[in-house]
Structures are given as C-alpha cells and as structure tokens.
Design a protein around this motif. Structure first.
Motif, PDB file in Angstrom:
ATOM      1  N   THR A   1       0.837  -1.207   0.000  1.00 26.03           N
ATOM      2  CA  THR A   1       0.000   0.000   0.000  1.00 26.03           C
ATOM      3  C   THR A   1       0.868   1.252   0.000  1.00 26.03           C
ATOM      4  OG1 THR A   1      -1.766  -1.148   1.197  1.00 26.03           O
ATOM      5  CG2 THR A   1      -1.803   1.257   1.230  1.00 26.03           C
TER       6      THR A   1
ATOM      7  N   VAL B   1       2.132   2.151  -3.403  1.00 20.59           N
ATOM      8  CA  VAL B   1       1.109   2.846  -4.205  1.00 20.59           C
ATOM      9  C   VAL B   1       0.960   4.291  -3.729  1.00 20.59           C
ATOM     10  CG1 VAL B   1      -1.318   2.876  -4.897  1.00 20.59           C
ATOM     11  CG2 VAL B   1      -0.115   0.687  -4.638  1.00 20.59           C
ATOM     12  N   GLU B   2       0.958   4.477  -2.413  1.00 24.38           N
ATOM     13  CA  GLU B   2       0.844   5.817  -1.842  1.00 24.38           C
ATOM     14  C   GLU B   2       1.990   6.710  -2.314  1.00 24.38           C
ATOM     15  OE1 GLU B   2       0.592   7.804   2.649  1.00 24.38           O
ATOM     16  OE2 GLU B   2       0.891   5.647   2.382  1.00 24.38           O
TER      17      GLU B   2
ATOM     18  N   PHE C   1       1.328   7.732  -5.859  1.00 19.47           N
ATOM     19  CA  PHE C   1       0.293   8.762  -5.938  1.00 19.47           C
ATOM     20  C   PHE C   1       0.866  10.128  -5.545  1.00 19.47           C
ATOM     21  CE2 PHE C   1      -3.714   5.874  -5.426  1.00 19.47           C
ATOM     22  CZ  PHE C   1      -3.474   5.374  -6.700  1.00 19.47           C
TER      23      PHE C   1
ATOM     24  N   ALA D   1      -4.994   4.758  -1.827  1.00 15.53           N
ATOM     25  CA  ALA D   1      -3.943   3.833  -2.272  1.00 15.53           C
ATOM     26  C   ALA D   1      -4.331   2.395  -1.947  1.00 15.53           C
ATOM     27  CB  ALA D   1      -2.615   4.190  -1.603  1.00 15.53           C
TER      28      ALA D   1
END
Length: 566
Positions: A204, A207-208, A211, A234
């Motif tokens: 996660t 992904v964060e 972003f 995310a």
C-alpha cells in the motif's frame, strides 16, 4: 469457561472456538468476523476499537492508530488523543474487544486463549504478545506460529493423506513461510522462516508513494489528514487491481479533483523490491527442511495480501506450481488457532491428530574463538539448538576454559542467526565457578532444553565436580520493563560492523554473515571457519595476505551460492 483461538493481526483480528463441528469463527458486535486492529478515541474521549475506530482513521488521524503490531516488544509509543500507548497496550485493547465478543456469543466467561504470532517474531516480541493477553484478562496458554495455524486448518481436512505443504503467509505487516509434512495423522513442521517487517501495508505504501509522485508532492509536506485520505485511496487502488487490470481513483486536492491511475504492470514494477524480499525466506525454509522446490506437493496461500495477483504470479513463477487458496486467506489462521485450542483441550474429535512445531530461531551462547596461537576473541555465537529443530528438544555441547586455573566463566544466552552475539537477542546470563586448580583447564557441559510453551532450561555441569548451575528462561514471564526495552534498542543501534575501512573487505564480512544465517550444520560451521580466519588475517593488516584470503573466501562463497534450491 471457554478456551479460544485468536489471530491477532496487523490489519484485522479474529477469534474462534473449537466445537463438535470443528473450528468456528465468532462474529463481532457488527456481525462480521474481521475486527480491524485499530484503536482510537471518540469525541468524548472514550476508547473505541475495531470498525468504529477504522472509520475515523481518515477523519481523525490524531486520535486513531493502526498497524501497531510491528512495534510489539519495542519502546515505540503511539499517541491516541492525549495519551501515549505501547503496541502491547493497544493490542490488549483489541484482544479485550475480541474477548467480549466471544463471551457474548458463547454465553460463558473466556479466560484462556491460543494466540497466533508471526513465525519470525523473536523472544521479545513473543513476550510482548503474552503481556498483551495478560492485560486483556486472558491467560495465554500458548503462542502458535501463523503458518502453522494455517496448515492446521488445511490439514484437518486431509489428515489421512500424506503431503508436503509449503505455507506462504503474507499478512498486513508480516511475511512467514513454513514447510509441513502430514503423515498418519501427524502434522510435523519441518521449517519456518520469514520477515517480520514485510506485509501488505508495504505494498500500500508503494502505491501511496506513487500517488504522491503523480501529485508532485513529498510526504513531509502533506498534512496528516490529507495523507490519511491518500493512503485510503492507495489501499482501495491496490485492492481494486485484484479484480481488474487498471484502476483510477479521484483525489480532492484542495478544491481541485485529480485523477490518479495505476495499472497492474506499473504496480508490479513499483513492488519489485518487496517481491524480491520474499525470495530469501522461501529459499531458507526449503533449504532448512532439506528439500528442493520440486519436493513441495502443495502450496497454500494465507493472509489477505496473497489475494494480489502479483503475489500469486510470483509464487507460481518461482516454485513452478499453482498455489491453493480454497479457504478464505483472511480467516484461515484464526481457524487454525481454533484447532490448536481443540488440541490443547484434548477434544475427542482431534484424538488422532498429533502436531509438532519447531524452534523459529537458533538458541546458543557466547564463546571465544581462537584466532591465532594463544589468541582468542570473544563475542562469537555458539549455536546449541539450531533454528527449525523440532521441539521439545534437548541439546548439549562441551566447552573448556581458555586459561589454566580459570576459576569461573560467565555464560550469556542469545537467540538469533548472526555469528556475532552482539547482533543477536540476549535472553539471560549465568555464572559458573570452578575449583581452584592453577595448572588445569576446566571442561563443562552446556545443555539447552526447549519446550513448546517457550520455556528454555539452561544447565551447566562442571565435569570435574559434577556440580550443576541452572537458568530458566520462561516464554511467558510478562512484559519486559521499559528500561530493558530501551536498553535493548540502544544495543541494536550499535550493531557492530567489523572495524576495517576497506569497503570490499566489509562487504565480504557481511556476505559471510548472511550466508551463515541461511545455512545450518556442517555448512554453517564451514562458513564460520572462513569468517574467523578472514577476520584474523584482516587483524594482521598485511595487504598481500588479505588479498589472498579475500580471493579464497570469494571462491568459497561463489561455490556456496551455486547451491540454489530453486
């Protein structure tokens, strides 16, 4: 009174009980099996746990905390409202909520529990888990390794078959691997390995970070509340990629709505390093079990993070076999703890099942090694019960004093895989006295006996007199004091690197240490011999000798690397 099984997870926790119909999960107050491992305070200052707290993670990040399991057994605190809590205190609040749910469902008091822990939790982390149970009003009868619990849940349905399982458990915060064999109703753990700081939350975070990059922002410049919203998106994007090849989420950046996109291909690239970290525990578990990947008959995936297609594809590619996931990966560990509770309660439905487990870490003492004629260097680790030894187990080694006339030795007990004790976890100390005979060396035996409840008995016997000293190290003595934890963390900050400035020599030392951690028995002894001899050559600071020794060690390590189980 009921004996329950509990999966105390990083992201979610569950509770189960063994019945005549097998292990049964118990629903919480909102009618779900999964209780989020989240603690917070509401607007009136009262503690809230589970879903009620989870919903406030985004809106009230200063009053809510999650993912605290990784800090078990450390001095780290988490601020919830105006108060600081240690991880075991927060875990106790989750356990107390589960206990209340079980009592409401079963209609009887719940005073005892089996609690699952990552296979690679060390002694300090396990003691912290015991302490959390005690604070929650539970007597922790036993800790069970998470992959072992999962295998129990699967093995209950196949106890009449003969199988070699590889259980891959990727949860929210930890990664574990265990290999088990089932034959004639006996479920035997052959080996365990893992990474206590690798889990779905790290995916996660990847992904964060992506972003944040798409938004052109850095983490330190984003307010906690905004970061909470972004992490929530995310996580939703990560979960969404399990269902479709690409996903788009909308983030409100001030007054502007921004679309953030992610594809499976991009996600796989973002998490390459995380995937590569999974390879070493897999290789270690297979090697420690004395197997090759082709010997594995079944691969079982447990833990919610194994739902990610990238993980299933990686496991299939690496082990050349499709993994199984017929039981819900979020629930299987809790079901297994229920089976273990049934075994401990001697439930008649489990009379024909025998379960064995292994010691997850090597246990040993400090020792001085000879590095030259009449020259000794202390601080080396002497393994006595090696990791993945089936327990209960008892092992003995004979040592001798360094000097004639030596009247005592101080023996320190450690847990870990490093050849230097300073890199391992100290468990206890013992002093042994000898008769005053100035012209004699004294021999003494050190015997370790370790059982399934985590109790380690250390017996030291002086050969010349037969006198014995004993040290008992309990697996359930209560929490370490704040001072002890702080002291240990300070020691960990000083992990010793060999005092040589040449980078290539330091690299070889670290490579030898890593190889030592990944092997057992004769190979481990050969690695240690190479390490001791190389350090002795370095200490003499002769460039010609160092060059020759370096070439010899590199060849040894290259030959060792060729012994790949995949």
């Amino acid at each position: 009174m009921a004996l329950v099984g509990i999966d105390l997870g990083t992201t979610n926790s569950l509770i189960s009980v063994f019945t005549d119909d097998g292990p049964q999960l118990i629903k919480n107050g909102v009618g779900a099996f999964l209780t989020p491992s989240v603690v917070g305070v509401n607007d009136t200052g009262d503690i809230i746990v589970g879903d009620a707290a989870k919903y406030r993670l985004v809106t009230h990040p200063d009053k809510t905390v999650a993912r605290f399991k990784r800090a078990m057994g450390t001095a780290k605190t988490h601020k919830v409202g105006k108060k600081d809590y240690k991880a075991e205190e927060l875990s106790a609040l989750v356990l107390r909520a589960l206990k209340a749910d079980a009592e409401a469902e079963l209609g009887v008091p719940v005073e005892s529990a089996i609690i699952s822990v990552p296979a690679y939790f060390n002694d300090i982390q396990r003691k912290a888990t015991y302490a959390a149970g005690k604070m929650a009003g539970l007597k922790v009868e036993r800790l069970i390794n998470e992959p072992t619990a999962a295998a129990l849940a699967y093995g209950l349905n196949t106890k009449d078959d003969e199988n070699t399982f590889l259980v891959i458990d990727l949860g929210g915060g930890t990664f574990d691997v265990s290999i088990l064999e089932i034959f004639d109703g006996v479920m035997e753990v052959r080996s365990s390995a893992g990474d206590a700081f690798l889990g779905g939350e790290d995916f996660t975070t990847a992904v964060e970070d992506n972003f944040l990059e798409q938004l052109g922002k850095t983490r330190d410049k984003v307010k906690p509340k905004e970061l909470g919203r972004l992490r929530d998106l995310a996580n939703k994007a990560k979960l969404g990629l399990s269902e479709k090849p690409d996903i788009t989420v909308k983030y409100l950046d001030g007054t502007k709505e921004v679309e953030l996109t992610l594809t499976r291909e991009k996600f796989e690239k973002l998490t390459e390093k995380l995937q590569s970290r999974m390879r070493m525990p897999l290789q270690r578990a297979i090697s420690d079990a004395g197997l090759r990947s082709s010997d594995i008959e079944r691969i079982i995936l447990v833990g919610g993070a194994t739902r990610m297609p990238v993980i299933r594809a990686m496991v299939t590619r690496l082990l050349k076999k499709f993994p199984e996931h017929s039981l819900d990966p979020d629930e299987v560990i809790a079901l297994g703890t229920g089976v273990q509770a049934g075994l401990l309660a001697r439930h008649e439905a489990l009379e024909d099942i025998v379960m064995t487990d292994v010691c997850p870490f090597t246990l040993g003492t400090d020792i001085a090694r000879e590095v030259g004629p009449n020259q000794y260097e202390s601080g080396y680790f002497q393994p006595i019960i090696e990791r993945n030894t089936v327990i209960p187990a008892s092992r003995v080694v004979r040592n001798s004093t360094i000097r004639p006339g030596q009247d005592h030795v101080s023996i320190s007990v450690y847990q870990g895989e490093s050849p230097r004790v300073e890199d391992n976890v100290p468990l206890g100390d013992l002093k042994v006295w000898f008769p005053k005979e100035k012209d004699k060396h004294q021999d003494f035996d050190i015997r370790f006996t370790y059982d399934v409840s985590g109790v380690l008995e250390v017996l030291v016997t002086v050969i010349s007199t037969g006198k014995t000293e004993q040290l008992i190290l309990e697996g359930n003595p209560g929490s370490l004091s704040q001072a002890d934890i702080a002291k240990r963390l300070k020691e960990l900050d000083k992990l010793k690197i060999h005092p040589k400035d040449v980078a290539e020599n330091a690299a070889i030392i670290n490579r030898l240490k890593a190889a030592y951690e990944n092997h057992l028995g004769d190979i481990r002894n050969a690695i240690e011999h190479n390490l001791v001899q190389f350090e002795a050559v370095l200490a003499k600071q002769n460039d010609t000798d160092i060059k020759l020794a370096r070439e010899s060690v590199i060849k040894f390590l290259d030959d060792l690397d060729a012994m790949d189980v995949f």
